[in-house]
Design a protein around this motif. Sequence first.
Motif, PDB file in Angstrom:
ATOM      1  N   UNK A 210       0.816  -1.210   0.000  1.00  0.00           N
ATOM      2  CA  UNK A 210       0.000   0.000   0.000  1.00  0.00           C
ATOM      3  C   UNK A 210       0.855   1.267   0.000  1.00  0.00           C
ATOM      4  N   UNK A 211       1.999   1.212   0.678  1.00  0.00           N
ATOM      5  CA  UNK A 211       2.869   2.402   0.670  1.00  0.00           C
ATOM      6  C   UNK A 211       3.436   2.643  -0.721  1.00  0.00           C
ATOM      7  N   UNK A 212       3.745   1.577  -1.457  1.00  0.00           N
ATOM      8  CA  UNK A 212       4.226   1.749  -2.836  1.00  0.00           C
ATOM      9  C   UNK A 212       3.135   2.366  -3.707  1.00  0.00           C
ATOM     10  N   UNK A 213       1.913   1.882  -3.496  1.00  0.00           N
ATOM     11  CA  UNK A 213       0.784   2.450  -4.254  1.00  0.00           C
ATOM     12  C   UNK A 213       0.577   3.918  -3.895  1.00  0.00           C
ATOM     13  N   UNK A 214       0.639   4.207  -2.599  1.00  0.00           N
ATOM     14  CA  UNK A 214       0.415   5.580  -2.146  1.00  0.00           C
ATOM     15  C   UNK A 214       1.473   6.523  -2.693  1.00  0.00           C
ATOM     16  N   UNK A 215       2.744   6.109  -2.704  1.00  0.00           N
ATOM     17  CA  UNK A 215       3.809   6.966  -3.234  1.00  0.00           C
ATOM     18  C   UNK A 215       3.594   7.264  -4.708  1.00  0.00           C
ATOM     19  N   UNK A 216       3.174   6.233  -5.457  1.00  0.00           N
ATOM     20  CA  UNK A 216       2.942   6.442  -6.883  1.00  0.00           C
ATOM     21  C   UNK A 216       1.763   7.380  -7.122  1.00  0.00           C
TER      22      UNK A 216
END
Length: 391
Positions: A210-216
């Motif tokens: 989810x953090x990878x998704x949020x950063x993108x």
Amino acid sequence: MDPARQALRRPAVWMIPLVVLAIQLWGTLGPRHRAAHVLHWAHLNWFGYLLLVAGPAVLLLRTKYPYTVLLTVLAITVGYTSAGFGYGPIFVSLVVAFLTAAAVGSRWWTYPLPALGWVAMVWLVPLIRGEDPPPTVVSTGIAAWLLVLLAGAEGLRQRRAVLDARRQRTVAMAREARLEQERRATQARLSIARELHDILAHSLSMINVQSSVALELLENQPERAGPALLAIKDASKQAISDVHSLVTALRADTGQPTAPTPGIADLDALVGTARATGLTVTTTVGGEPSPLPTVIDVAAARIVQESLTNVVRHSTAEKAEVTVTYGPDELTVAVENDGRPLNASPSSGGSGIAGMQERARALGGDLSVRRYPGGGFSVRATLPIESDGGS
């Protein structure tokens, strides 16, 4: 403290010699005076008193050095009779020394002594003194008394054997109880390790995705980053709650610490975190759903969570299917996905699949994994349901 000094502190060790001393002194000073002049016994001097006291004194060491004490008391008794002080209570020390040695030692070293003593008293001593052997009734009485002594020695041996066997059984039972306690402690540690791994691996994996998704999204579409950040918040909150519950269970010494987790019956809640990552998860329930023992319910739920975590972390899958089948005496859980692996093996570098297999085996079940040639991976666990499994 020295073992010899500890032994002297036991009442039986010094009480028996004290009683023997009293018997020898009273029996020698009392009836002896009335029979000494008739039997022509020597006058009891300081040496005689020394021998009367020496026998009981040596008996203090009878439990530590039984053979040495027996030979010493035998020498004292022979010295007393050879000095002409006559027979009498001096033999009480010899009886106690013989019974002690016969009870703890070999029969071959002790049982022949009464026979040798009978030969010495009936034949050898009279021969040395130039006297006639005692009458038959006397020699028979001595033999009967010595047989009683042997019977008493054998009785003590049997009683000691029974006590030793009972003591050995007690020691063996204590050792088995200790080993069982260690085995349970080992199982508890393994259970704790599995629970902690499942909690952290599942939650942190979802947070990572989810953090990878949020950063993108923050870079390209910041208005859509909210759901991903909310999923991170929910996952971290649940992880903190689960770890806290696990630590509380450990401090309470419950014996089977398990953090709260959605049950296998609530599949939507169970797969909710995986769905929050964007993975499409479908669920299917077969058979007649029924209440499960707690350990089976927790194990099945953890297997589903761990399997979905592996799907998110180690594959390109966009869809996964969870199937739960209730049987009359077993529960079957299957998790399948359609993605290709991101690495050589879904289990490399981690303990997820190994932990699931250990969990299944601990409950008497089994867990198998399968990779399909055209892409896809499945995990299938079968857990037996026992009527006394406890809930």
